[in-house]
Write a protein that holds these residues in place. Structure first.
Motif, PDB file in Angstrom:
ATOM      1  N   TYR A  88       0.830  -1.209   0.000  1.00 28.84           N
ATOM      2  CA  TYR A  88       0.000   0.000   0.000  1.00 28.84           C
ATOM      3  C   TYR A  88       0.863   1.258   0.000  1.00 28.84           C
ATOM      4  N   ARG A  92       1.147   4.243  -2.925  1.00 28.38           N
ATOM      5  CA  ARG A  92       0.940   5.680  -2.701  1.00 28.38           C
ATOM      6  C   ARG A  92       2.023   6.483  -3.406  1.00 28.38           C
ATOM      7  N   GLU A 153      -5.113  12.974  -2.266  1.00 30.81           N
ATOM      8  CA  GLU A 153      -5.248  12.093  -1.116  1.00 30.81           C
ATOM      9  C   GLU A 153      -5.856  12.882   0.030  1.00 30.81           C
ATOM     10  N   ASN A 154      -6.991  12.418   0.530  1.00 28.96           N
ATOM     11  CA  ASN A 154      -7.691  13.108   1.601  1.00 28.96           C
ATOM     12  C   ASN A 154      -7.083  12.768   2.957  1.00 28.96           C
ATOM     13  N   ASP A 156      -8.129  11.200   5.427  1.00 34.94           N
ATOM     14  CA  ASP A 156      -8.348   9.837   5.915  1.00 34.94           C
ATOM     15  C   ASP A 156      -7.718   8.788   5.021  1.00 34.94           C
ATOM     16  N   THR A 158      -8.281   8.278   1.808  1.00 37.13           N
ATOM     17  CA  THR A 158      -9.041   7.982   0.601  1.00 37.13           C
ATOM     18  C   THR A 158      -8.561   8.881  -0.543  1.00 37.13           C
ATOM     19  N   THR A 160      -9.381  11.019  -4.076  1.00 39.46           N
ATOM     20  CA  THR A 160     -10.265  11.630  -5.055  1.00 39.46           C
ATOM     21  C   THR A 160      -9.553  11.568  -6.402  1.00 39.46           C
ATOM     22  N   TRP A 202      -3.872   5.972   8.838  1.00 38.41           N
ATOM     23  CA  TRP A 202      -4.971   5.377   8.082  1.00 38.41           C
ATOM     24  C   TRP A 202      -4.563   4.142   7.289  1.00 38.41           C
ATOM     25  N   MET A 206      -7.183   1.320   5.314  1.00 40.81           N
ATOM     26  CA  MET A 206      -7.072   1.354   3.854  1.00 40.81           C
ATOM     27  C   MET A 206      -6.701  -0.019   3.289  1.00 40.81           C
TER      28      MET A 206
END
Length: 216
Positions: A88, A92, A153-154, A156, A158, A160, A202, A206
């Motif tokens: 993960y 990112r 990247e928000n 939390d 997540t 967009t 987070w 995730m």
């Protein structure tokens, strides 16, 4: 093939390898040779966290081999919790690369199609677009890449999705499995760091997990 920095800028570009497999493109590149020979100009290994000294690395996907200076996700089948966290975190970072390519192709529509020019001219055209991309990003980012042009990247964790993902799709590349014992050990050390002192709040939800990573 290209290397992108954290500011969405191309810092190394290799054009004109049509017809070669993904592994051959990497193996025959000047960058691959320089990384193997430790002549690529990377900084010296540095202390990461409290217990490990690790090299500076590039982040790649499954199309690249696992090497001392090149990290990639674990194979996606049968990952344990720590491996899922590492994969993960690598994804990112790799999203920056995807957005650099996606944003550039979205702005310069000629890159959507095959170019009807000689290969030598095509190489110069692509290189020129990467230079222009860097220039516009540095000097006119608000107009060249307005809000919504890049993934966001928000707080939390997540995402967009950016506007370019609605109009194009990045190609999936062949997976390479070759690695070295040294590279595997380096990946394990990064994994432990991401799961402990280098963790972000987070990453567990995730990855569909609860609680902490496995202890070591």
């Amino acid at each position: 093939m290209a290397v992108v920095n954290a500011n969405y800028e191309f810092i190394y570009v290799d054009v004109g390898a049509n017809g070669l497999s993904n592994g051959d493109v990497w193996a025959n590149s000047d960058l691959s040779r320089r990384l193997e020979e430790e002549t690529a100009g990377l900084p010296d290994d540095q202390m990461l966290g409290n217990q490990r000294t690790l090299p500076y690395v590039l982040v790649g996907d499954d199309a690249f081999p696992l090497r001392r200076h090149l990290m990639k996700p674990y194979p996606f089948q049968n990952q344990d919790d720590e491996q899922r966290i590492f994969s993960y975190r690598i994804s990112r970072a790799h999203r920056i690369v995807e957005n650099a390519f996606g944003n550039m192709v979205d702005k310069f529509k000629i890159l959507h199609n095959a170019m009807q020019v000689e290969p030598s001219k095509m190489e110069k055209i692509v290189l020129a677009y990467t230079v222009l991309h860097n220039y516009l990003f540095r000097n006119n980012e608000a107009s060249y890449s307005p809000v919504g042009s890049l993934d966001k990247e928000n707080l939390d964790g997540t995402i967009t999705a950016s506007s370019w993902r609605n109009s194009q799709q990045l190609l999936s590349l062949d997976r390479l499995t070759n690695t070295t014992d040294e590279a595997e050990n380096i990946r394990k050390e990064f994994t432990r760091y991401f799961c402990h002192e280098g963790a972000i709040p987070w990453q567990h939800p995730m990855c569909g997990m609860e609680g902490n990573c496995l202890s070591y």
